[in-house]
Design a protein around this motif. Structure first.
Motif, PDB file in Angstrom:
ATOM      1  N   THR A 173       0.508  -1.250  -0.024  1.00 18.55           N
ATOM      2  CA  THR A 173       0.000   0.012   0.237  1.00 18.55           C
ATOM      3  C   THR A 173       0.788   1.397   0.247  1.00 18.55           C
ATOM      4  OG1 THR A 173      -1.826  -1.065   1.154  1.00 18.55           O
ATOM      5  CG2 THR A 173      -1.717   1.367   1.185  1.00 18.55           C
ATOM      6  N   ILE A 174       1.772   1.190   0.738  1.00 14.56           N
ATOM      7  CA  ILE A 174       2.727   2.406   0.882  1.00 14.56           C
ATOM      8  C   ILE A 174       3.502   2.754  -0.581  1.00 14.56           C
ATOM      9  CG2 ILE A 174       4.894   3.277   1.882  1.00 14.56           C
ATOM     10  CD1 ILE A 174       3.974   1.969   4.437  1.00 14.56           C
ATOM     11  N   ALA A 175       4.051   1.560  -1.144  1.00 10.43           N
ATOM     12  CA  ALA A 175       4.684   1.553  -2.250  1.00 10.43           C
ATOM     13  C   ALA A 175       3.654   2.189  -3.539  1.00 10.43           C
ATOM     14  CB  ALA A 175       4.919   0.259  -2.745  1.00 10.43           C
ATOM     15  N   LEU A 176       2.275   1.745  -3.509  1.00  8.39           N
ATOM     16  CA  LEU A 176       1.365   2.229  -4.301  1.00  8.39           C
ATOM     17  C   LEU A 176       0.978   3.807  -4.167  1.00  8.39           C
ATOM     18  CD1 LEU A 176      -0.537   1.349  -6.794  1.00  8.39           C
ATOM     19  CD2 LEU A 176      -2.054   0.752  -4.810  1.00  8.39           C
ATOM     20  N   ILE A 177       1.000   4.222  -2.959  1.00 10.16           N
ATOM     21  CA  ILE A 177       0.708   5.472  -2.767  1.00 10.16           C
ATOM     22  C   ILE A 177       2.132   6.248  -3.328  1.00 10.16           C
ATOM     23  CG2 ILE A 177       0.591   7.374  -0.874  1.00 10.16           C
ATOM     24  CD1 ILE A 177      -1.256   5.084   0.671  1.00 10.16           C
ATOM     25  N   ALA A 178       3.279   5.838  -2.868  1.00 16.23           N
ATOM     26  CA  ALA A 178       4.580   6.517  -3.627  1.00 16.23           C
ATOM     27  C   ALA A 178       4.365   6.635  -4.901  1.00 16.23           C
ATOM     28  CB  ALA A 178       5.633   5.844  -2.907  1.00 16.23           C
ATOM     29  N   CYS A 179       3.941   5.460  -5.751  1.00 12.77           N
ATOM     30  CA  CYS A 179       3.923   5.582  -6.955  1.00 12.77           C
ATOM     31  C   CYS A 179       2.916   6.364  -7.613  1.00 12.77           C
ATOM     32  CB  CYS A 179       3.955   4.105  -7.431  1.00 12.77           C
ATOM     33  SG  CYS A 179       4.526   3.556  -9.119  1.00 12.77           S
ATOM     34  N   SER A 195      10.658   0.446  -8.579  1.00  8.78           N
ATOM     35  CA  SER A 195      11.377   1.347  -7.682  1.00  8.78           C
ATOM     36  C   SER A 195      10.671   1.822  -6.647  1.00  8.78           C
ATOM     37  CB  SER A 195      11.734   2.584  -8.622  1.00  8.78           C
ATOM     38  OG  SER A 195      12.519   3.627  -7.713  1.00  8.78           O
ATOM     39  N   CYS A 196       9.524   2.175  -6.513  1.00  8.04           N
ATOM     40  CA  CYS A 196       8.475   2.485  -5.569  1.00  8.04           C
ATOM     41  C   CYS A 196       8.553   1.421  -4.424  1.00  8.04           C
ATOM     42  CB  CYS A 196       7.324   3.161  -5.626  1.00  8.04           C
ATOM     43  SG  CYS A 196       7.340   4.666  -6.771  1.00  8.04           S
ATOM     44  N   ALA A 197       8.425   0.132  -4.924  1.00  5.09           N
ATOM     45  CA  ALA A 197       8.330  -1.016  -4.027  1.00  5.09           C
ATOM     46  C   ALA A 197       9.574  -1.104  -3.254  1.00  5.09           C
ATOM     47  CB  ALA A 197       7.995  -2.165  -5.002  1.00  5.09           C
ATOM     48  N   ARG A 198      10.676  -0.875  -3.856  1.00  5.61           N
ATOM     49  CA  ARG A 198      11.930  -1.091  -2.873  1.00  5.61           C
ATOM     50  C   ARG A 198      11.905  -0.104  -1.895  1.00  5.61           C
ATOM     51  NH1 ARG A 198      14.811  -2.438  -8.289  1.00  5.61           N
ATOM     52  NH2 ARG A 198      15.016   0.097  -8.324  1.00  5.61           N
ATOM     53  N   LYS A 199      11.259   0.990  -2.258  1.00  7.13           N
ATOM     54  CA  LYS A 199      11.662   2.304  -1.223  1.00  7.13           C
ATOM     55  C   LYS A 199      10.279   2.189  -0.140  1.00  7.13           C
ATOM     56  CE  LYS A 199      12.867   5.427  -5.004  1.00  7.13           C
ATOM     57  NZ  LYS A 199      12.537   6.460  -5.818  1.00  7.13           N
ATOM     58  N   LEU A 205      11.814  14.119   2.695  1.00  4.97           N
ATOM     59  CA  LEU A 205      11.973  13.669   1.403  1.00  4.97           C
ATOM     60  C   LEU A 205      11.282  14.531   0.073  1.00  4.97           C
ATOM     61  CD1 LEU A 205      11.205   9.873   1.512  1.00  4.97           C
ATOM     62  CD2 LEU A 205      13.358  10.850   1.397  1.00  4.97           C
ATOM     63  N   PRO A 206      11.885  14.525  -1.134  1.00  5.26           N
ATOM     64  CA  PRO A 206      11.079  15.031  -2.074  1.00  5.26           C
ATOM     65  C   PRO A 206      10.302  14.157  -2.713  1.00  5.26           C
ATOM     66  CG  PRO A 206      13.477  14.548  -2.751  1.00  5.26           C
ATOM     67  CD  PRO A 206      13.093  14.169  -1.476  1.00  5.26           C
ATOM     68  N   GLY A 207       9.212  14.685  -3.272  1.00  2.29           N
ATOM     69  CA  GLY A 207       7.993  13.774  -3.654  1.00  2.29           C
ATOM     70  C   GLY A 207       7.109  13.438  -2.686  1.00  2.29           C
ATOM     71  N   PRO A 235       3.521  14.267  -1.172  1.00  3.70           N
ATOM     72  CA  PRO A 235       2.433  15.089  -1.323  1.00  3.70           C
ATOM     73  C   PRO A 235       2.254  16.085  -0.186  1.00  3.70           C
ATOM     74  CG  PRO A 235       1.993  13.152  -2.089  1.00  3.70           C
ATOM     75  CD  PRO A 235       3.311  12.863  -1.308  1.00  3.70           C
ATOM     76  N   GLY A 236       2.218  17.370  -0.242  1.00  2.00           N
ATOM     77  CA  GLY A 236       1.866  18.306   0.844  1.00  2.00           C
ATOM     78  C   GLY A 236       3.111  19.059   0.995  1.00  2.00           C
ATOM     79  N   GLU A 237       4.230  18.476   0.944  1.00  2.00           N
ATOM     80  CA  GLU A 237       5.640  19.175   1.132  1.00  2.00           C
ATOM     81  C   GLU A 237       6.250  19.844   0.171  1.00  2.00           C
ATOM     82  OE1 GLU A 237       6.676  19.212   4.424  1.00  2.00           O
ATOM     83  OE2 GLU A 237       4.774  18.210   4.889  1.00  2.00           O
ATOM     84  N   GLY A 238       5.405  20.342  -0.950  1.00  2.00           N
ATOM     85  CA  GLY A 238       6.199  20.688  -1.968  1.00  2.00           C
ATOM     86  C   GLY A 238       6.894  20.016  -2.874  1.00  2.00           C
ATOM     87  N   GLY A 239       7.015  18.797  -2.821  1.00  2.00           N
ATOM     88  CA  GLY A 239       7.966  17.856  -3.493  1.00  2.00           C
ATOM     89  C   GLY A 239       7.396  17.730  -4.924  1.00  2.00           C
ATOM     90  N   ARG A 240       8.225  16.631  -5.781  1.00  2.00           N
ATOM     91  CA  ARG A 240       7.994  16.704  -7.155  1.00  2.00           C
ATOM     92  C   ARG A 240       7.771  15.251  -7.462  1.00  2.00           C
ATOM     93  NH1 ARG A 240       7.166  21.137 -10.275  1.00  2.00           N
ATOM     94  NH2 ARG A 240       8.185  22.897  -9.297  1.00  2.00           N
ATOM     95  N   ASP A 241       6.861  14.842  -8.242  1.00  2.00           N
ATOM     96  CA  ASP A 241       6.683  13.517  -8.963  1.00  2.00           C
ATOM     97  C   ASP A 241       7.989  12.731  -9.140  1.00  2.00           C
ATOM     98  OD1 ASP A 241       5.743  11.199  -9.943  1.00  2.00           O
ATOM     99  OD2 ASP A 241       4.138  12.097 -10.492  1.00  2.00           O
ATOM    100  N   HIS A 242       8.311  11.631  -9.009  1.00  2.00           N
ATOM    101  CA  HIS A 242       9.605  11.083  -9.471  1.00  2.00           C
ATOM    102  C   HIS A 242       9.421  10.780 -10.615  1.00  2.00           C
ATOM    103  CE1 HIS A 242       6.900   7.400  -8.634  1.00  2.00           C
ATOM    104  NE2 HIS A 242       7.818   6.867  -9.304  1.00  2.00           N
ATOM    105  N   ARG A 243       8.121  10.877 -11.468  1.00  2.00           N
ATOM    106  CA  ARG A 243       8.107  10.210 -12.825  1.00  2.00           C
ATOM    107  C   ARG A 243       7.904  11.541 -13.949  1.00  2.00           C
ATOM    108  NH1 ARG A 243       4.674   7.845  -9.977  1.00  2.00           N
ATOM    109  NH2 ARG A 243       3.078   9.167 -10.590  1.00  2.00           N
ATOM    110  N   GLY A 244       8.424  12.729 -13.644  1.00  2.00           N
ATOM    111  CA  GLY A 244       8.613  13.652 -14.719  1.00  2.00           C
ATOM    112  C   GLY A 244       8.430  15.058 -14.033  1.00  2.00           C
TER     113      GLY A 244
END
Length: 72
Positions: free
Chosen positions: A14-20, A32-36, A52-54, A56-65
């Motif tokens: 679930t955590i990996a899916l949210i991150a992805c 990649s997200c599953a490993r993290k 961590l960058p990426g 949500p809510g912390e001004g991060g950027r998506d890891h895919r673009g």
């Protein structure tokens, strides 16, 4: 004596899916997200979200673009 329980595979998935980028129809995270997932869980449980960058809510950027994840 305190012991640390191993997180369940379902929780880590679930955590990996949210991150992805969880969305309707998406059922699995990328490799990649599953490993993290375990590290992300550790960060979440210590309250260190802003480190961590990426995140949500912390001004991060998506890891895919570079998509901006900030809400609002």
């Amino acid at each position: 004596m305190s012991s640390t329980a191993e997180p369940s595979a379902t929780l880590l998935d679930t955590i990996a899916l949210i991150a992805c980028g969880q969305r309707e129809g998406k059922t699995r995270a990328c490799r990649s997200c599953a490993r993290k997932a375990r590290n992300l869980l550790g960060i979440a449980t210590t309250g260190a979200r802003g480190t961590l960058p990426g995140v949500p809510g912390e001004g991060g950027r998506d890891h895919r673009g570079g998509r901006d994840l900030r809400l609002g």
